[in-house]
Design an enzyme around this catalytic site. Structure first.
Site, PDB file in Angstrom:
ATOM      1  N   ASP A 215      74.035   1.083  76.861  1.00 38.55           N
ATOM      2  CA  ASP A 215      74.099   1.741  75.557  1.00 38.55           C
ATOM      3  C   ASP A 215      75.409   1.353  74.895  1.00 38.55           C
ATOM      4  O   ASP A 215      76.469   1.420  75.521  1.00 38.55           O
ATOM      5  CB  ASP A 215      74.021   3.272  75.751  1.00 38.55           C
TER       6      ASP A 215
ATOM      7  N   VAL B 111      66.370   6.139  67.701  1.00 30.65           N
ATOM      8  CA  VAL B 111      65.693   4.839  67.791  1.00 30.65           C
ATOM      9  C   VAL B 111      64.272   5.102  68.280  1.00 30.65           C
ATOM     10  O   VAL B 111      64.076   5.716  69.347  1.00 30.65           O
ATOM     11  CB  VAL B 111      66.428   3.879  68.753  1.00 30.65           C
TER      12      VAL B 111
ATOM     13  N   HIS C  76      62.648   5.375  75.225  1.00 27.62           N
ATOM     14  CA  HIS C  76      63.736   4.983  76.128  1.00 27.62           C
ATOM     15  C   HIS C  76      64.275   6.199  76.862  1.00 27.62           C
ATOM     16  O   HIS C  76      64.204   7.317  76.361  1.00 27.62           O
ATOM     17  CB  HIS C  76      64.866   4.287  75.368  1.00 27.62           C
TER      18      HIS C  76
ATOM     19  N   HIS D 262      67.781   7.608  78.712  1.00 28.47           N
ATOM     20  CA  HIS D 262      69.227   7.452  78.916  1.00 28.47           C
ATOM     21  C   HIS D 262      69.550   7.778  80.377  1.00 28.47           C
ATOM     22  O   HIS D 262      69.070   8.792  80.905  1.00 28.47           O
ATOM     23  CB  HIS D 262      70.004   8.446  78.048  1.00 28.47           C
TER      24      HIS D 262
HETATM   25  P1  AMP Z   1      68.189   8.141  70.877  1.00 28.75           P
HETATM   26  O1  AMP Z   1      68.865   9.156  70.015  1.00 28.75           O
HETATM   27  O2  AMP Z   1      67.716   8.673  72.173  1.00 28.75           O
HETATM   28  O3  AMP Z   1      67.130   7.432  70.073  1.00 28.75           O
HETATM   29  O4  AMP Z   1      69.338   7.141  71.276  1.00 28.75           O
HETATM   30  C1  AMP Z   1      69.470   5.834  70.859  1.00 28.75           C
HETATM   31  C2  AMP Z   1      70.638   5.270  71.638  1.00 28.75           C
HETATM   32  O5  AMP Z   1      70.649   3.892  71.387  1.00 28.75           O
HETATM   33  C3  AMP Z   1      72.009   5.827  71.271  1.00 28.75           C
HETATM   34  O6  AMP Z   1      72.622   6.344  72.440  1.00 28.75           O
HETATM   35  C4  AMP Z   1      72.761   4.612  70.730  1.00 28.75           C
HETATM   36  O7  AMP Z   1      74.105   4.606  71.114  1.00 28.75           O
HETATM   37  C5  AMP Z   1      72.001   3.461  71.345  1.00 28.75           C
HETATM   38  N1  AMP Z   1      71.971   2.207  70.611  1.00 28.75           N
HETATM   39  C6  AMP Z   1      71.815   2.021  69.287  1.00 28.75           C
HETATM   40  N2  AMP Z   1      71.801   0.714  68.991  1.00 28.75           N
HETATM   41  C7  AMP Z   1      71.927   0.051  70.177  1.00 28.75           C
HETATM   42  C8  AMP Z   1      71.974  -1.327  70.546  1.00 28.75           C
HETATM   43  N3  AMP Z   1      71.889  -2.304  69.647  1.00 28.75           N
HETATM   44  N4  AMP Z   1      72.114  -1.633  71.856  1.00 28.75           N
HETATM   45  C9  AMP Z   1      72.221  -0.669  72.782  1.00 28.75           C
HETATM   46  N5  AMP Z   1      72.179   0.654  72.496  1.00 28.75           N
HETATM   47  C10 AMP Z   1      72.036   1.002  71.214  1.00 28.75           C
END
Ligand code: AMP
Length: 143
Positions: free
Chosen positions: A36, A101, A105, A107
């Site tokens: 991340d 996103v 996924h 975490h």
């Molecule tokens: P969520 O709120 O569960 O959708 O989390 C999305 C996660 O993706 C967040 O923890 C961000 O820090 C992470 N994130 C966003 N863009 C990227 C990227 N290009 N590569 C890796 N992680 C990312």
């Protein structure tokens, strides 16, 4: 099924298609895992099924049954690699729940006694630090 449709033009869709880079730690036929970029703790990584779904609400159970063992594998590796006291596994569904996103996924976040998490989607980590942290996990997976 109710709710919004999957839109492949999301950032993890782009990573899965190789259109933007990531710090990859694990890949198999069905799953990709990478660091991340805004870690809530050192070693914070994401496990992403390759099959398209917006989140757990519209996911195929067959996809979930493949991704969870990978979440476990990466949780064990991250705990060892970062000498963590514990691991938090987090998964958000829809904006009201904190999802930002819209490709499913999980975490995987190393935790330490008494240490709170940094904010979700907070500060970008330095690329060299992410690369070094990815290597630690890759090294652990190789053991
Ligand atoms: P969520 O709120 O569960 O959708 O989390 C999305 C996660 O993706 C967040 O923890 C961000 O820090 C992470 N994130 C966003 N863009 C990227 C990227 N290009 N590569 C890796 N992680 C990312």
């Amino acid at each position: 099924m109710s709710g919004q449709a999957y839109d492949s033009n999301n950032i993890f869709g782009k990573i899965l298609r190789g259109e933007i880079p990531c710090h990859r730690v694990y890949e198999d036929e069905d799953t990709l895992a990478f660091m991340d970029v805004m870690p809530q703790s050192p070693g914070h990584l994401l496990v992403v099924p390759k099959a398209p779904s917006r989140n757990i609400l519209d996911a195929d159970p067959a996809v979930l049954s493949k991704v969870i063992p990978v979440v476990q594998k990466l949780a064990r590796a991250a705990k060892e690699a970062f000498e963590a006291d514990g691991i938090t596994v987090i998964q958000f569904n829809e904006p009201a729940a904190g999802q930002t996103v819209y490709h499913l996924h999980f975490h995987v976040v190393p935790r330490y006694e008494g240490q709170p998490l940094k904010p979700h989607s907070g500060q970008m980590e330095n690329n060299d630090v992410l690369a070094a942290n990815a290597e630690k996990i890759i090294g652990e997976l190789g053991n």
